[in-house]
Design an enzyme around this catalytic site. Structure first.
Site, PDB file in Angstrom:
ATOM      1  N   ALA B  13       0.803  -1.225   0.000  1.00 39.43           N
ATOM      2  CA  ALA B  13       0.000   0.000   0.000  1.00 39.43           C
ATOM      3  C   ALA B  13       0.838   1.279   0.000  1.00 39.43           C
ATOM      4  O   ALA B  13       0.703   2.132  -0.891  1.00 39.43           O
ATOM      5  CB  ALA B  13      -0.945  -0.011   1.199  1.00 39.43           C
ATOM      6  N   ARG B  24       2.940  10.233 -11.328  1.00 43.27           N
ATOM      7  CA  ARG B  24       1.932  11.135 -11.894  1.00 43.27           C
ATOM      8  C   ARG B  24       2.432  12.577 -11.901  1.00 43.27           C
ATOM      9  O   ARG B  24       1.969  13.393 -12.688  1.00 43.27           O
ATOM     10  CB  ARG B  24       0.620  11.068 -11.097  1.00 43.27           C
ATOM     11  CG  ARG B  24      -0.285   9.917 -11.523  1.00 43.27           C
ATOM     12  CD  ARG B  24      -1.735  10.108 -11.060  1.00 43.27           C
ATOM     13  NE  ARG B  24      -1.849  10.127  -9.615  1.00 43.27           N
ATOM     14  CZ  ARG B  24      -1.900   9.050  -8.846  1.00 43.27           C
ATOM     15  NH1 ARG B  24      -1.837   7.844  -9.400  1.00 43.27           N
ATOM     16  NH2 ARG B  24      -2.008   9.150  -7.549  1.00 43.27           N
ATOM     17  N   ALA B  42      -4.566  -6.900  -0.432  1.00 39.40           N
ATOM     18  CA  ALA B  42      -5.374  -6.412   0.682  1.00 39.40           C
ATOM     19  C   ALA B  42      -5.233  -7.340   1.876  1.00 39.40           C
ATOM     20  O   ALA B  42      -5.962  -8.323   1.988  1.00 39.40           O
ATOM     21  CB  ALA B  42      -6.834  -6.291   0.247  1.00 39.40           C
ATOM     22  N   CYS B  44      -6.297  -6.827   4.739  1.00 41.56           N
ATOM     23  CA  CYS B  44      -7.543  -6.801   5.506  1.00 41.56           C
ATOM     24  C   CYS B  44      -8.606  -7.723   4.936  1.00 41.56           C
ATOM     25  O   CYS B  44      -9.606  -7.998   5.583  1.00 41.56           O
ATOM     26  CB  CYS B  44      -8.102  -5.382   5.557  1.00 41.56           C
ATOM     27  SG  CYS B  44      -6.930  -4.239   6.278  1.00 41.56           S
ATOM     28  N   ARG B  71       2.329   2.326 -15.174  1.00 41.09           N
ATOM     29  CA  ARG B  71       2.469   3.629 -14.513  1.00 41.09           C
ATOM     30  C   ARG B  71       3.909   4.152 -14.589  1.00 41.09           C
ATOM     31  O   ARG B  71       4.209   5.191 -14.004  1.00 41.09           O
ATOM     32  CB  ARG B  71       2.041   3.523 -13.045  1.00 41.09           C
ATOM     33  CG  ARG B  71       0.551   3.267 -12.894  1.00 41.09           C
ATOM     34  CD  ARG B  71       0.142   3.137 -11.428  1.00 41.09           C
ATOM     35  NE  ARG B  71      -1.297   2.880 -11.365  1.00 41.09           N
ATOM     36  CZ  ARG B  71      -2.014   2.890 -10.247  1.00 41.09           C
ATOM     37  NH1 ARG B  71      -1.415   3.150  -9.091  1.00 41.09           N
ATOM     38  NH2 ARG B  71      -3.317   2.642 -10.273  1.00 41.09           N
ATOM     39  N   TYR B 449     -31.332  13.238   9.880  1.00 42.61           N
ATOM     40  CA  TYR B 449     -32.425  12.490  10.496  1.00 42.61           C
ATOM     41  C   TYR B 449     -33.450  12.098   9.451  1.00 42.61           C
ATOM     42  O   TYR B 449     -33.963  12.939   8.725  1.00 42.61           O
ATOM     43  CB  TYR B 449     -33.113  13.322  11.584  1.00 42.61           C
ATOM     44  CG  TYR B 449     -34.524  12.896  11.902  1.00 42.61           C
ATOM     45  CD1 TYR B 449     -34.801  11.569  12.226  1.00 42.61           C
ATOM     46  CD2 TYR B 449     -35.583  13.782  11.843  1.00 42.61           C
ATOM     47  CE1 TYR B 449     -36.095  11.149  12.485  1.00 42.61           C
ATOM     48  CE2 TYR B 449     -36.884  13.388  12.114  1.00 42.61           C
ATOM     49  CZ  TYR B 449     -37.138  12.066  12.427  1.00 42.61           C
ATOM     50  OH  TYR B 449     -38.416  11.661  12.675  1.00 42.61           O
TER      51      TYR B 449
END
Lengths: 473, 473
Positions: B13, B24, B42, B44, B71, B449
């Site tokens: 990450a 970039r 990932a 997680c 990239r 609400y």
């Protein structure tokens, strides 16, 4: 001599919040005048009663008259305050037994708002506004096959029996026109569809839910269409046509045969009791109030749907009649009158609405034209991002529109739509506005991430990244 | 002469966020060294793969090596950086073909963290830590009847085939001990229960999920018990016993026969590559960084799970290895190195976790002892409030614990648990902390609400009202 009581006009959210807080803080007397028979009921729940997801009408009641009495509040129902004499500090009250004068030491006007109907003929059978429990009961009876209405639906409350009987005797509708695509219109669209009615929703402007902006409007229209609703946007309904019972709506030179119509084109403040007092008015004709709920008249406060408030983004006076504001401002005035000066708080125009499975939220300024009109130089973006990690099942594309001011970088507002926990995410933006966050700081907020609840970059953060990138540009 | 490249150590990450953002913004070269075969995955999501709600292991991949190449990033897998010479601005890299020196103009250490296992013997069959895709694949294979593993579950990636084969040949477990009731422990409890294993969860301290505080821990324990999990709190596992394969866990002089164990007792920063450089360390032995991710060494940055950060509430250095922080700090360092100085942002320790149907969130300081240790005078409350209007179906009691500082009124932190959209509500508190809101101001926030999504007073506002009331006392 004992001081005159604190007098509250209106027995719903703002009035009873004020009276309750006041009684918790002092031993002084408080009298609440309510012109109707119902008190303390949830306007916002009415469409869900009609839909059938709320079992009984009286489930929408929050406090009973007995609860109110227990709090030491002198509640007088069917007492209509018709005028105020601020010089004498008295109100004139009309009752079944005639008119009385009631002196006050402080007065709170918490008379709420009423549904606007002009120019529509709402006396026709089959035509309704949704405002108050009696109208919800009437619609529910009307939707049931003639003669089959289960009065157990009403619970044990002071319902308008004659109106229920009248509607219960009518044939139920097959097709309804909803006039107005705001909250009430969208919620009633869902409710009537659930009750088997063919619904046509008419919205005068280009998209439904105008306060939510284009991105939300488009998603809701598409979702309504998926659920079998016919959405007519950019269509002005000019009249409701019928003889006794509604037979058609006329719009843009055309006609659609319907046997029911719901008019949901807005509300207006119930401010007439202050006519002739010279009280200052604000946007929408609502009663001007300051940061403590004080009107321009001595010892006269206003709170809830009848009162203006300060906008959290523009700092200008605004009128946004919604439930939390009524509760919060009423409670604050109750504390202030009891001797503990308490700010009523700003409003950010935060609102959420459900349309079938679509959850929508909005806060602050949601379009560039409104932001420019308020003196900002807006930069905005609309993004879509997953509501969960892409590999985790059950997520949905969440659409976020976010606006910031180019000069200061401040977050100005935004809107959210999606099917998976989208609505609650608007509170993140509301709190960002409350904390005067720039969009750069919002981008760096440490928001929550776990695959079932959010992607690494929450949709709100994705929007902040994009807007922040455009700010630099 | 061309400048030496920006060198990034670690292809997950933080490292790939940095390299991507850098590319970039500039045309300069960036080289990413990754010691393993997997990149950009990932962590997680691993429990959800084991659970079966993620179809294929490779669904957990975010970027492929081809995406990274596209990239303009020079990615070199199976290249392990073993040391750094900050004076020479070179790193030593071990590859299959020997060791090479790589000069850098700037260096980012984004080596992440690893599961702690001390003092447990994790070489026994049936004992796992959940850290990395190979361990998730091994557990998945182990849980399947011997010889029946569907290798389609793995997708097309560089999985450790030998480890999968070994575990696929073993008999699946009937009873598992989870050692440690943190995120990984709770998520693996859900995953193994879903796979039909009888799970015993051991937590050394009084409640599971210690960072979430007592109120959340109690609700989660009760919910786990409802789902058939045996929760042993206040129980220290001392050892994993077995000969070849695990046969029992020893705890507090007792034993429980198990044929599987998952060790989830914490993580430690992979900071060894900086040994000998004299780099400053911070809490947990993580690499000290400043507000731009700079370490104490010239031109050396650190980001993600290996690095410290500033705590949004205490202002002190802290170490909270979590996914969003890794992405955000990596991205900021990429921008900074590219010439656009970008703050990495504070961490508030915001976290959410799912335990079956229970959603939990936490942020900032969640107990009074921690708040006092940080120099505050905490006032706290734990409330429960409905997640929807009481009359609207489908809501659940939401428990909110909120802390504020008596002196300043500032919100210090809180925790939330409930089954209906509870976790996402923690972002409201995280943003309140980001905006330095007092609890009085939080109480006046214009939150959303509507009956399906919130009662008039959202549970967060109810907590703020109660804490604010206690502040005045």
């Amino acid at each position: 001599m004992a001081r005159d009581p604190f007098v509250v006009v209106g027995g719903d959210a703002a009035g009873l919040s004020a009276a309750s807080k006041f009684r918790r803080e002092t031993d002084r007397d408080v009298v609440v005048f309510e012109r109707g028979r119902w008190i303390s009921y949830a306007h916002c729940g009415e469409p869900y009663f009609v839909e059938g997801s709320v079992e009984r009408l009286t489930d929408l009641l929050s406090l009973s008259p007995a609860d109110v009495a227990e709090r030491g509040i002198d509640l007088r129902r069917e007492h209509e305050v018709v005028s105020v004499a601020p010089g004498d500090r008295t109100v004139t009250v009309r009752t079944h037994d005639g008119t009385v004068e009631q002196p006050y030491s402080e007065l709170l006007v918490a008379t709420g708002a009423s549904a606007t109907t002009d120019p529509f003929d709402t006396t026709l059978d089959g035509v309704f506004t949704i405002h108050g429990l009696d109208s919800a009961a009437a619609v529910d009876a009307f939707l049931t096959p003639a003669g089959e209405y289960d009065r157990g639906r009403l619970g044990d409350g002071p319902v308008d029996e004659a109106r229920v009987d009248h509607n219960a005797a009518l044939d139920p509708p097959e097709r309804a026109a909803i006039v107005g695509g705001g909250y009430v219109g969208v919620e009633m669209t869902e409710a009537l569809t659930a009750r088997g009615v063919d619904v046509h929703l008419f919205q005068r402007s280009e998209h439904v839910l105008p306060p939510f902006g284009t991105s939300v409007g488009e998603r809701v229209e598409s979702h309504l269409a998926d659920r079998g609703v016919t959405v007519h946007t950019g269509r002005s309904v000019e009249g409701l046509i019928g003889d006794g019972r509604i037979e058609a709506v006329a719009y843009d030179g055309d006609r659609l045969a319907v046997d029911m119509a719901v008019v949901g084109i807005g509300v207006e403040p119930n401010a007439a009791i202050l006519d002739g007092t010279g009280v200052d008015r604000g946007p929408g004709g609502a009663v001007h109030t300051d940061g403590y709920g004080r009107t321009s008249l001595p010892a006269v406060y206003a709170a809830g749907d009848v009162a203006t408030a300060r906008h959290a983004v523009t700092g200008e006076e605004t009128w946004v009649p919604l439930g939390l504001t009524a509760n919060r401002t009423g409670r604050a005035v109750g504390a202030t009158v009891a001797g503990d000066p308490t700010p009523v708080g700003d409003v950010a125009g935060t609102a959420v609405v459900k349309a079938f499975d679509m959850e929508c939220g909005r806060v602050g300024l949601t379009d560039e034209a409104a932001a420019r009109a308020a003196g900002f130089d807006p930069v905005s973006a609309t993004i879509t991002a997953g509501s969960r990690s892409g590999y985790y099942p059950g997520g949905d594309e969440t659409t976020v529109t976010l606006l910031a001011d180019r000069t200061s970088g401040r977050v100005l507002g935004g809107a959210i739509a999606g099917r998976d926990r989208a609505a609650v995410r608007i509170d993140t933006l509301a709190t960002a506005i409350g904390g005067d966050l720039t969009v750069g700081k919002l981008e760096r907020q440490d928001l929550a991430y776990a695959p079932p609840f959010s992607p690494v970059w929450d949709p709100v953060l994705v929007a902040a990244k994009v807007v922040n990138g455009r700010l630099d540009g």
